[in-house]
Design a protein around this motif. Structure first.
Motif, PDB file in Angstrom:
ATOM      1  N   ALA A  15       0.867  -1.180   0.000  1.00  0.00           N
ATOM      2  CA  ALA A  15       0.000   0.000   0.000  1.00  0.00           C
ATOM      3  C   ALA A  15       0.899   1.224   0.000  1.00  0.00           C
ATOM      4  N   ARG A  17       1.527   5.378   0.609  1.00  0.00           N
ATOM      5  CA  ARG A  17       1.217   6.211   1.772  1.00  0.00           C
ATOM      6  C   ARG A  17      -0.234   6.681   1.717  1.00  0.00           C
ATOM      7  N   LEU A  18      -0.901   6.591   2.862  1.00  0.00           N
ATOM      8  CA  LEU A  18      -2.285   7.036   2.990  1.00  0.00           C
ATOM      9  C   LEU A  18      -2.326   8.325   3.801  1.00  0.00           C
ATOM     10  N   HIS A  30       5.064   7.963  11.021  1.00  0.00           N
ATOM     11  CA  HIS A  30       5.491   6.843  11.863  1.00  0.00           C
ATOM     12  C   HIS A  30       5.112   7.090  13.322  1.00  0.00           C
ATOM     13  N   PHE A  35      -0.832   7.164   9.106  1.00  0.00           N
ATOM     14  CA  PHE A  35      -0.824   6.088   8.116  1.00  0.00           C
ATOM     15  C   PHE A  35       0.434   6.212   7.276  1.00  0.00           C
ATOM     16  N   GLU A  36       1.075   5.095   6.986  1.00  0.00           N
ATOM     17  CA  GLU A  36       2.236   5.135   6.088  1.00  0.00           C
ATOM     18  C   GLU A  36       2.182   3.935   5.157  1.00  0.00           C
ATOM     19  N   TYR A  38       3.409   0.545   3.085  1.00  0.00           N
ATOM     20  CA  TYR A  38       4.078  -0.673   3.538  1.00  0.00           C
ATOM     21  C   TYR A  38       4.154  -1.694   2.409  1.00  0.00           C
ATOM     22  N   CYS A  67       5.553  -0.549  10.647  1.00  0.00           N
ATOM     23  CA  CYS A  67       4.862   0.620  10.097  1.00  0.00           C
ATOM     24  C   CYS A  67       3.589   0.868  10.896  1.00  0.00           C
ATOM     25  N   LEU A  69      -0.531   1.874  10.772  1.00  0.00           N
ATOM     26  CA  LEU A  69      -1.810   2.037  10.086  1.00  0.00           C
ATOM     27  C   LEU A  69      -2.819   2.419  11.160  1.00  0.00           C
ATOM     28  N   PHE A  70      -2.713   3.647  11.626  1.00  0.00           N
ATOM     29  CA  PHE A  70      -3.454   4.213  12.740  1.00  0.00           C
ATOM     30  C   PHE A  70      -2.891   3.728  14.078  1.00  0.00           C
ATOM     31  N   PHE A  73       1.553  -1.632  13.123  1.00  0.00           N
ATOM     32  CA  PHE A  73       1.300  -2.839  12.341  1.00  0.00           C
ATOM     33  C   PHE A  73       2.053  -3.984  13.007  1.00  0.00           C
TER      34      PHE A  73
END
Length: 86
Positions: A15, A17-18, A30, A35-36, A38, A67, A69-70, A73
């Motif tokens: 994915a 970057r969000l 980070h 969100f980053e 991955y 990473c 994701l809110f 991860f």
């Protein structure tokens, strides 16, 4: 699937970057609630031991990529299964 007794699976997830804001102006990635992007890879092998028993083992996130994701991860994770079927 090389034989009827063995199954090998490899997978990859990617994915870019969000952004969490409407204007896509997030600058920090980070950290919690960010969100980053991955790229993670997974692998799994399953072996049919008998007509009723199957054993499987796998690794998720092979490269142990860290990473957010809110929330963080998950890192590398190992799994094992023993399955019995009629």
């Amino acid at each position: 699937r090389r034989t009827g007794r063995r199954t090998l699976t490899e997978a990859a997830r990617y994915a870019s970057r969000l952004f969490g804001t409407i204007g896509s102006s997030d600058i920090v990635g980070h950290t919690f609630q960010a969100f980053e992007g991955y790229f993670v890879a997974d692998a799994r092998a399953a072996f049919k031991l008998s007509p009723h028993w199957t054993f499987a083992a796998g690794v998720e996130n092979l490269t142990d990529r860290r990473c957010f994701l809110f929330h963080p991860f998950p890192g590398r994770m190992f799994t094992a299964e023993l399955h019995w079927a009629l």
